[in-house]
Design a protein around this motif. Sequence first.
Motif, PDB file in Angstrom:
ATOM      1  N   CYS A 126       0.832  -1.210   0.000  1.00  0.00           N
ATOM      2  CA  CYS A 126       0.000   0.000   0.000  1.00  0.00           C
ATOM      3  C   CYS A 126       0.864   1.256   0.000  1.00  0.00           C
ATOM      4  O   CYS A 126       0.583   2.210  -0.724  1.00  0.00           O
ATOM      5  CB  CYS A 126      -0.940  -0.011   1.199  1.00  0.00           C
ATOM      6  SG  CYS A 126      -2.241  -1.252   1.111  1.00  0.00           S
ATOM      7  N   GLU A 127       1.910   1.245   0.798  1.00  0.00           N
ATOM      8  CA  GLU A 127       2.799   2.404   0.880  1.00  0.00           C
ATOM      9  C   GLU A 127       3.440   2.709  -0.473  1.00  0.00           C
ATOM     10  O   GLU A 127       3.511   3.854  -0.889  1.00  0.00           O
ATOM     11  CB  GLU A 127       3.868   2.134   1.949  1.00  0.00           C
ATOM     12  CG  GLU A 127       4.885   3.244   2.115  1.00  0.00           C
ATOM     13  CD  GLU A 127       6.125   3.039   1.262  1.00  0.00           C
ATOM     14  OE1 GLU A 127       6.689   4.049   0.813  1.00  0.00           O
ATOM     15  OE2 GLU A 127       6.515   1.880   1.036  1.00  0.00           O
ATOM     16  N   GLU A 150      -1.211   4.384  -1.081  1.00  0.00           N
ATOM     17  CA  GLU A 150      -2.490   4.036  -0.457  1.00  0.00           C
ATOM     18  C   GLU A 150      -2.312   4.121   1.064  1.00  0.00           C
ATOM     19  O   GLU A 150      -2.416   3.137   1.789  1.00  0.00           O
ATOM     20  CB  GLU A 150      -2.926   2.634  -0.892  1.00  0.00           C
ATOM     21  CG  GLU A 150      -3.256   2.515  -2.356  1.00  0.00           C
ATOM     22  CD  GLU A 150      -4.511   3.290  -2.745  1.00  0.00           C
ATOM     23  OE1 GLU A 150      -5.415   3.441  -1.905  1.00  0.00           O
ATOM     24  OE2 GLU A 150      -4.579   3.746  -3.893  1.00  0.00           O
ATOM     25  N   TRP A 151      -2.058   5.332   1.555  1.00  0.00           N
ATOM     26  CA  TRP A 151      -1.694   5.536   2.953  1.00  0.00           C
ATOM     27  C   TRP A 151      -2.809   5.169   3.923  1.00  0.00           C
ATOM     28  O   TRP A 151      -2.547   4.625   4.994  1.00  0.00           O
ATOM     29  CB  TRP A 151      -1.249   6.976   3.170  1.00  0.00           C
ATOM     30  CG  TRP A 151       0.095   7.199   2.579  1.00  0.00           C
ATOM     31  CD1 TRP A 151       0.390   7.829   1.394  1.00  0.00           C
ATOM     32  CD2 TRP A 151       1.345   6.740   3.099  1.00  0.00           C
ATOM     33  NE1 TRP A 151       1.741   7.799   1.167  1.00  0.00           N
ATOM     34  CE2 TRP A 151       2.352   7.136   2.200  1.00  0.00           C
ATOM     35  CE3 TRP A 151       1.711   6.035   4.237  1.00  0.00           C
ATOM     36  CZ2 TRP A 151       3.692   6.851   2.410  1.00  0.00           C
ATOM     37  CZ3 TRP A 151       3.044   5.749   4.443  1.00  0.00           C
ATOM     38  CH2 TRP A 151       4.021   6.166   3.538  1.00  0.00           C
ATOM     39  N   GLN A 152      -4.059   5.475   3.566  1.00  0.00           N
ATOM     40  CA  GLN A 152      -5.161   5.155   4.482  1.00  0.00           C
ATOM     41  C   GLN A 152      -5.275   3.647   4.690  1.00  0.00           C
ATOM     42  O   GLN A 152      -5.479   3.186   5.808  1.00  0.00           O
ATOM     43  CB  GLN A 152      -6.475   5.717   3.959  1.00  0.00           C
ATOM     44  CG  GLN A 152      -6.527   7.227   4.057  1.00  0.00           C
ATOM     45  CD  GLN A 152      -7.807   7.791   3.522  1.00  0.00           C
ATOM     46  OE1 GLN A 152      -8.474   7.176   2.693  1.00  0.00           O
ATOM     47  NE2 GLN A 152      -8.173   8.977   3.981  1.00  0.00           N
ATOM     48  N   ARG A 153      -5.095   2.892   3.631  1.00  0.00           N
ATOM     49  CA  ARG A 153      -5.140   1.437   3.756  1.00  0.00           C
ATOM     50  C   ARG A 153      -3.945   0.922   4.560  1.00  0.00           C
ATOM     51  O   ARG A 153      -4.072   0.031   5.377  1.00  0.00           O
ATOM     52  CB  ARG A 153      -5.202   0.789   2.383  1.00  0.00           C
ATOM     53  CG  ARG A 153      -6.558   0.958   1.737  1.00  0.00           C
ATOM     54  CD  ARG A 153      -6.593   0.341   0.357  1.00  0.00           C
ATOM     55  NE  ARG A 153      -7.912   0.423  -0.216  1.00  0.00           N
ATOM     56  CZ  ARG A 153      -8.386   1.466  -0.864  1.00  0.00           C
ATOM     57  NH1 ARG A 153      -7.655   2.539  -1.025  1.00  0.00           N
ATOM     58  NH2 ARG A 153      -9.609   1.448  -1.369  1.00  0.00           N
ATOM     59  N   LEU A 182      -2.366   2.504   6.908  1.00  0.00           N
ATOM     60  CA  LEU A 182      -2.620   2.804   8.316  1.00  0.00           C
ATOM     61  C   LEU A 182      -3.644   1.856   8.919  1.00  0.00           C
ATOM     62  O   LEU A 182      -3.539   1.470  10.094  1.00  0.00           O
ATOM     63  CB  LEU A 182      -3.080   4.255   8.465  1.00  0.00           C
ATOM     64  CG  LEU A 182      -2.008   5.306   8.196  1.00  0.00           C
ATOM     65  CD1 LEU A 182      -2.616   6.701   8.216  1.00  0.00           C
ATOM     66  CD2 LEU A 182      -0.875   5.202   9.198  1.00  0.00           C
ATOM     67  N   PHE A 183      -4.630   1.449   8.133  1.00  0.00           N
ATOM     68  CA  PHE A 183      -5.626   0.483   8.606  1.00  0.00           C
ATOM     69  C   PHE A 183      -4.944  -0.831   9.008  1.00  0.00           C
ATOM     70  O   PHE A 183      -5.221  -1.382  10.076  1.00  0.00           O
ATOM     71  CB  PHE A 183      -6.681   0.236   7.514  1.00  0.00           C
ATOM     72  CG  PHE A 183      -7.625  -0.877   7.839  1.00  0.00           C
ATOM     73  CD1 PHE A 183      -8.704  -0.657   8.694  1.00  0.00           C
ATOM     74  CD2 PHE A 183      -7.434  -2.140   7.315  1.00  0.00           C
ATOM     75  CE1 PHE A 183      -9.580  -1.688   9.004  1.00  0.00           C
ATOM     76  CE2 PHE A 183      -8.300  -3.175   7.621  1.00  0.00           C
ATOM     77  CZ  PHE A 183      -9.375  -2.946   8.474  1.00  0.00           C
TER      78      PHE A 183
END
Length: 81
Positions: free
Chosen positions: A63-64, A68-71, A73-74
Amino acid sequence: GAFALLIAMGQVFLRKDTVSYNSSISACKTRTGWQMALVLLATMDKAMIEPDAISYNSAISTCEKNAEWQRALFFLAATIC
């Protein structure tokens, strides 16, 4: 690619395990591969294979690399809880 190999493992009666899933997730670092990495992570649960720290780290890294930062962090939060 790695996903096709994971599918083929089931067709020749090779047992899928955490290592095979982690390898496949790690291979999904392309522009569109992050989506497949998340599918593979979700599939682990359906296959009754417990994701480990490497599973989540691979998904976070994928993701990084694709912003896709929000994913990311999830999944980071999921490893903490």
